[in-house]
Write a protein that holds these residues in place. Structure first.
Motif, mmCIF file in Angstrom:
data_model
loop_
_atom_site.group_PDB
_atom_site.id
_atom_site.type_symbol
_atom_site.label_atom_id
_atom_site.label_comp_id
_atom_site.label_asym_id
_atom_site.label_seq_id
_atom_site.Cartn_x
_atom_site.Cartn_y
_atom_site.Cartn_z
ATOM 1 N N ASN A 1 0.697 -0.986 0.149
ATOM 2 C CA ASN A 1 -0.038 0.270 -0.264
ATOM 3 C C ASN A 1 1.324 1.175 0.188
ATOM 4 O O ASN A 1 1.606 0.793 0.224
ATOM 5 N N ASP A 2 0.369 2.595 -0.237
ATOM 6 C CA ASP A 2 1.084 3.416 -0.480
ATOM 7 C C ASP A 2 1.374 4.491 0.808
ATOM 8 O O ASP A 2 2.828 4.595 1.093
ATOM 9 N N THR A 3 0.921 4.244 1.737
ATOM 10 C CA THR A 3 1.471 4.124 3.406
ATOM 11 C C THR A 3 2.895 3.577 3.942
ATOM 12 O O THR A 3 4.108 4.536 3.292
ATOM 13 N N ILE A 4 2.982 2.278 3.263
ATOM 14 C CA ILE A 4 4.248 1.361 3.150
ATOM 15 C C ILE A 4 5.633 1.856 2.225
ATOM 16 O O ILE A 4 6.280 2.253 2.582
ATOM 17 N N LYS A 5 4.530 2.031 1.509
ATOM 18 C CA LYS A 5 5.798 2.725 -0.339
ATOM 19 C C LYS A 5 6.291 4.681 0.436
ATOM 20 O O LYS A 5 7.377 4.775 -0.166
ATOM 21 N N ILE A 6 5.637 5.003 0.392
ATOM 22 C CA ILE A 6 5.695 6.430 1.397
ATOM 23 C C ILE A 6 7.425 6.123 2.750
ATOM 24 O O ILE A 6 7.938 6.820 2.205
ATOM 25 N N ASN B 1 -3.243 10.105 -3.350
ATOM 26 C CA ASN B 1 -4.301 9.741 -1.962
ATOM 27 C C ASN B 1 -4.696 10.780 -1.212
ATOM 28 O O ASN B 1 -6.104 10.907 -0.943
ATOM 29 N N LEU B 2 -4.356 11.791 -1.497
ATOM 30 C CA LEU B 2 -5.501 12.824 -0.975
ATOM 31 C C LEU B 2 -6.347 13.568 -1.696
ATOM 32 O O LEU B 2 -7.316 13.778 -0.764
ATOM 33 N N LYS B 3 -6.279 13.000 -2.979
ATOM 34 C CA LYS B 3 -7.519 13.595 -3.750
ATOM 35 C C LYS B 3 -8.384 12.463 -3.594
ATOM 36 O O LYS B 3 -9.886 12.490 -3.547
ATOM 37 N N GLN C 1 -5.037 9.903 7.068
ATOM 38 C CA GLN C 1 -4.567 9.480 5.790
ATOM 39 C C GLN C 1 -4.025 10.868 6.023
ATOM 40 O O GLN C 1 -3.139 10.775 5.392
ATOM 41 N N ILE C 2 -5.360 12.022 5.973
ATOM 42 C CA ILE C 2 -5.104 13.244 5.342
ATOM 43 C C ILE C 2 -3.930 13.520 5.995
ATOM 44 O O ILE C 2 -2.456 13.746 5.433
ATOM 45 N N TYR C 3 -3.290 13.337 7.546
ATOM 46 C CA TYR C 3 -3.075 14.177 7.994
ATOM 47 C C TYR C 3 -1.315 13.278 7.197
ATOM 48 O O TYR C 3 -0.360 14.229 7.131
ATOM 49 N N PHE C 4 -1.296 12.063 7.639
ATOM 50 C CA PHE C 4 -0.632 11.239 6.726
ATOM 51 C C PHE C 4 -0.428 11.697 5.392
ATOM 52 O O PHE C 4 1.343 11.966 5.455
ATOM 53 N N TYR C 5 -0.547 11.890 4.870
ATOM 54 C CA TYR C 5 -0.092 12.390 3.638
ATOM 55 C C TYR C 5 0.393 13.443 2.993
ATOM 56 O O TYR C 5 1.254 14.219 2.854
ATOM 57 N N THR C 6 -0.820 14.780 4.159
ATOM 58 C CA THR C 6 0.052 15.856 3.882
ATOM 59 C C THR C 6 0.884 16.697 4.427
ATOM 60 O O THR C 6 2.040 16.998 4.286
ATOM 61 N N TYR C 7 1.607 15.245 5.779
ATOM 62 C CA TYR C 7 2.614 15.799 6.139
ATOM 63 C C TYR C 7 3.908 15.268 5.494
ATOM 64 O O TYR C 7 4.876 15.825 4.880
#
Length: 168
Positions: free
Chosen positions: A45-50, A82-84, A91-97
């Motif tokens: 998943n994209d969280t792990i990729k980040i 992902n923010l879109k 998730q919004i906080y994670f991807y924004t950060y």
């Protein structure tokens, strides 16, 4: 001369240990980056990729500014996508950060290349995202980075304005 001779002997004694430890460290970095590349290129998943991209970047940012930029560009792209598509607050906080952090690094690389307009643009985008999530430390860092860009351009009044805002 005797002091110089002792220093020379000390260097000859230390040199093999330094070379061995450097090879061990560089081998360790290579193993870690290879593992992180596999994670980034897999179907996780994209969280792990980040997180993998960030870890990879932490290993190479000093030695390879071009790869540093590319890894952060990829993080920015994944986060923006992902923010879109999410409504989940965590998730919004994670991807924004992480998007703000990636834009910050991209701005630093642009600054080092002398591409000041792009540097200010990336830092300003990073600043807005940090303001959105209330990242006070990050806001200060972005304001200081923007101030330093203006300082490099000899726009001292703007530099002072941003640097002063960064102190608050």
């Amino acid at each position: 001369f005797p002091v110089m001779g002792r220093r020379l002997v000390n260097w000859f004694i230390l040199l093999p240990f330094l070379l061995i430890s450097t090879n061990v460290i560089s081998g360790d970095v290579k193993r870690k980056t290879d593992s992180l590349k596999q994670i980034v290129n897999s179907k996780v998943n994209d969280t792990i990729k980040i997180l993998a991209l960030k870890s990879w970047d932490d290993l190479i940012y000093v030695s390879d500014p071009e790869l540093d930029f590319e890894l952060n560009r990829r993080m920015d792209s994944i986060c923006a996508k992902n923010l879109k598509n999410t409504k989940n607050k965590k998730q919004i906080y994670f991807y924004t950060y992480h998007r703000a952090a990636a834009l910050n690094v991209m701005g630093l690389v642009y600054k080092d290349k002398g591409e000041y307009a792009k540097a200010v643009e990336a830092q300003t985008q990073s600043l807005k995202l940090k303001e959105k999530i209330g990242d006070k430390k990050g806001i200060g860092i972005s304001l200081n980075n923007i101030g330093n860009i203006y300082k490099d351009q000899k726009d001292y009044q703007r530099a002072i304005d941003f640097l002063n805002r960064g102190l608050k």
